[in-house]
Design an enzyme around this catalytic site. Structure first.
Site, PDB file in Angstrom:
ATOM      1  N   ARG A  46     -10.837  -0.498  22.665  1.00 16.56           N
ATOM      2  CA  ARG A  46     -10.105  -0.885  21.693  1.00 16.56           C
ATOM      3  C   ARG A  46     -11.324  -1.849  20.777  1.00 16.56           C
ATOM      4  O   ARG A  46     -11.042  -2.046  20.152  1.00 16.56           O
ATOM      5  CB  ARG A  46      -8.587  -1.755  22.022  1.00 16.56           C
ATOM      6  CG  ARG A  46      -8.149  -2.316  20.643  1.00 16.56           C
ATOM      7  CD  ARG A  46      -6.109  -2.256  20.910  1.00 16.56           C
ATOM      8  NE  ARG A  46      -6.403  -2.416  22.174  1.00 16.56           N
ATOM      9  CZ  ARG A  46      -5.657  -3.890  22.487  1.00 16.56           C
ATOM     10  NH1 ARG A  46      -6.421  -4.909  22.076  1.00 16.56           N
ATOM     11  NH2 ARG A  46      -5.291  -4.011  23.834  1.00 16.56           N
ATOM     12  N   TYR A 101      -4.163   4.148  -5.415  1.00 24.26           N
ATOM     13  CA  TYR A 101      -4.218   5.141  -4.074  1.00 24.26           C
ATOM     14  C   TYR A 101      -2.329   4.228  -3.442  1.00 24.26           C
ATOM     15  O   TYR A 101      -1.966   4.069  -3.986  1.00 24.26           O
ATOM     16  CB  TYR A 101      -4.494   4.960  -3.073  1.00 24.26           C
ATOM     17  CG  TYR A 101      -4.150   6.284  -2.511  1.00 24.26           C
ATOM     18  CD1 TYR A 101      -3.603   7.564  -2.395  1.00 24.26           C
ATOM     19  CD2 TYR A 101      -3.512   5.969  -0.806  1.00 24.26           C
ATOM     20  CE1 TYR A 101      -3.328   8.244  -0.959  1.00 24.26           C
ATOM     21  CE2 TYR A 101      -3.084   6.023   0.564  1.00 24.26           C
ATOM     22  CZ  TYR A 101      -2.749   8.022   0.027  1.00 24.26           C
ATOM     23  OH  TYR A 101      -2.597   8.460   1.549  1.00 24.26           O
ATOM     24  N   ASP A 173     -11.006   0.023  -2.869  1.00 24.20           N
ATOM     25  CA  ASP A 173     -10.995   1.536  -2.516  1.00 24.20           C
ATOM     26  C   ASP A 173     -12.075   2.108  -3.205  1.00 24.20           C
ATOM     27  O   ASP A 173     -11.836   2.521  -4.528  1.00 24.20           O
ATOM     28  CB  ASP A 173      -9.057   1.457  -2.935  1.00 24.20           C
ATOM     29  CG  ASP A 173      -9.571   2.998  -1.833  1.00 24.20           C
ATOM     30  OD1 ASP A 173     -10.532   3.688  -2.031  1.00 24.20           O
ATOM     31  OD2 ASP A 173      -8.236   3.365  -1.730  1.00 24.20           O
ATOM     32  N   LYS A 198     -11.632  11.775   3.454  1.00 25.55           N
ATOM     33  CA  LYS A 198     -12.285  12.339   2.254  1.00 25.55           C
ATOM     34  C   LYS A 198     -13.806  12.619   2.467  1.00 25.55           C
ATOM     35  O   LYS A 198     -14.087  12.933   3.111  1.00 25.55           O
ATOM     36  CB  LYS A 198     -11.382  11.730   1.258  1.00 25.55           C
ATOM     37  CG  LYS A 198     -10.124  10.845   1.329  1.00 25.55           C
ATOM     38  CD  LYS A 198      -9.082  11.829   1.321  1.00 25.55           C
ATOM     39  CE  LYS A 198      -7.910  11.622   2.252  1.00 25.55           C
ATOM     40  NZ  LYS A 198      -7.046   9.996   1.284  1.00 25.55           N
TER      41      LYS A 198
HETATM   42  C1  PLP Z   1      -6.279   9.538   1.391  1.00 31.31           C
HETATM   43  C2  PLP Z   1      -6.368   7.551   0.378  1.00 31.31           C
HETATM   44  C3  PLP Z   1      -6.133   6.887   1.556  1.00 31.31           C
HETATM   45  C4  PLP Z   1      -4.911   6.459   2.532  1.00 31.31           C
HETATM   46  O1  PLP Z   1      -6.303   6.957   3.520  1.00 31.31           O
HETATM   47  P1  PLP Z   1      -5.720   7.775   4.847  1.00 31.31           P
HETATM   48  O2  PLP Z   1      -6.898   7.996   5.413  1.00 31.31           O
HETATM   49  O3  PLP Z   1      -4.491   8.831   4.122  1.00 31.31           O
HETATM   50  O4  PLP Z   1      -4.895   6.788   5.597  1.00 31.31           O
HETATM   51  C5  PLP Z   1      -6.181   5.079   0.646  1.00 31.31           C
HETATM   52  N1  PLP Z   1      -7.524   5.202  -0.717  1.00 31.31           N
HETATM   53  C6  PLP Z   1      -7.386   7.040  -1.541  1.00 31.31           C
HETATM   54  C7  PLP Z   1      -8.189   6.960  -2.711  1.00 31.31           C
HETATM   55  C8  PLP Z   1      -7.172   8.322  -0.608  1.00 31.31           C
HETATM   56  O5  PLP Z   1      -7.610   9.241  -1.284  1.00 31.31           O
END
Ligand code: PLP
Length: 382
Positions: A46, A101, A173, A198
């Site tokens: 961890r 998001y 983000d 992604k």
């Molecule tokens: C998918 C996504 C998230 C969340 O991420 P996870 O890996 O699904 O927890 C946050 N921000 C954006 C822009 C996303 O596309």
């Protein structure tokens, strides 16, 4: 060194065996050399793991973080967001961009607000309005650009300056843009967040998240939270992400070439009423995107002519664009914000944000562009 080179050559060999590709270290615990003395700096999975460290070094390098400030990798994008938001204390004020998001606003509303943290939203694409909303008392500003699902662009440098004047940390983000197209630390941002699920992973076969910081002291604070709360990335997911990142630059080049081709095609198609893609000269923030990004990305949204009924028909008809909720993989995806990512909003809230019943979002993959256009053409025929 350019990011494409760094993505491949900042993936260290930790074993001394000469591995060209970093191995997957599957061990929970590491032997001590003497009481209280670790052999290698590693102690317990961890706290740290060499495969995770390899990914953290690589992601820090491609986001232009200082060398002594590698990324922190998490079990999901949400875990990364949660960790960053835990910097806030009761009485602090978080100003979040409105069209981020859905999971980010849900986390702020459901988890932060009840602890006595003030959560407010404003339109970050309207720079003046957002700067007014920052005012002189904000603890953290959270933005996302390009935004989801309308691909609106935030002036990251201008908002960061205003936030810093108010004493706030700025987090962004960067999932849609990727570090290939946008490196927010260069624009003054303090914390960059990714859902590595992604584009960074890029093959729709893993779940992960990351935070990249502008300064080691900030990273230390986040690491302390991560170590205690424990939502760290697993070694196998880190290894898959490392594999994905090696081709990120090459994939993004095709994603955005195809996205532009699809956006231009839809712009002249009678089945599409309005196309949202920052790479189109007619997009309201085209110049802003060109200024702060190195490309316009692989996401395209459009309003189907004929509204909700037409949108649902298109969703049922595409053959190459799979109807699904995620994005950023090599395969093309079509999603329906009104019933998928933004189903939690009331119809009125969706309408206010420009998310109509006819809005469709495309994650344009790296298939042949002619095939993708043909697929949309047959799906959009009324
Ligand atoms: C998918 C996504 C998230 C969340 O991420 P996870 O890996 O699904 O927890 C946050 N921000 C954006 C822009 C996303 O596309």
């Amino acid at each position: 060194m350019k990011a494409s080179t760094r993505a491949i050559h900042t993936q260290p060999d930790d074993c001394g065996a000469g591995d060209v590709i970093p191995p997957i270290h599957l061990t929970t615990v590491y032997a001590y050399s003497a009481p209280g003395e670790t052999r290698s700096g590693y102690e317990y999975i961890r706290y740290g793991n060499p495969t995770r460290a390899a990914l953290e070094k690589c992601l820090g390098a491609i986001e232009n973080a200082p060398e002594d400030c590698p990324a922190l990798c998490f079990s999901s994008g949400q875990a990364a967001t949660d960790c960053a938001l835990r910097l806030l204390r009761p009485g602090d004020r978080l100003l979040m961009a409105r069209d981020v998001y859905g999971g980010s606003t849900a986390l702020a509303d459901a988890i932060l607000r009840p602890t006595g943290i003030e959560v407010e939203y404003a339109d970050a694409a309207d720079t003046d309005a957002f700067v007014r909303a920052i005012g002189d008392r904000a603890s953290m500003v959270w933005i996302e650009s390009p935004s989801n699902p309308l691909l609106r662009i935030t002036d990251v440098a201008a908002i960061t300056r205003a936030a810093h004047d108010a004493g706030a940390l700025v987090a962004i983000d960067n999932t849609f843009a990727t570090p290939i197209l946008q490196t927010p630390l260069d624009l003054g941002v303090d914390i960059v967040m990714h859902s590595t699920t992604k584009y960074l992973g890029g093959h729709s076969d893993l779940l992960g998240g990351a935070l990249i910081c502008a300064r080691p002291d900030l990273r230390d604070r986040l690491y302390a939270i991560q170590k205690l709360t424990g939502a760290v990335a697993a070694p196998f997911d880190c290894w898959l992400t490392l594999r994905g990142v090696r081709t990120l630059d090459a994939r993004m080049a095709v994603h955005q070439r195809n996205a532009l081709s699809v956006a231009e095609f839809l712009s002249s198609h009678p089945g599409a009423e309005r196309v949202h893609y920052p790479g189109l000269p007619g997009h309201p923030h085209h110049a802003r995107a060109a200024r702060q990004m190195r490309g316009f990305g692989g996401m395209v949204a459009f309003d189907a002519a004929g509204g909700g009924e037409a949108a649902k028909r298109i969703l049922q008809r595409t053959r190459l664009f799979t109807m699904a909720a995620s994005l950023g993989g090599v395969e093309s995806i079509i999603s329906y914000p009104a019933l998928m990512s933004h189903v939690g909003l009331s119809p009125q809230e969706r309408e206010e944000r420009g998310i109509g019943e006819g809005l469709l979002r495309l994650s344009v993959g790296i298939e042949d562009a002619d095939d993708l256009r043909e697929d949309l053409d047959q799906a959009l025929k009324s």
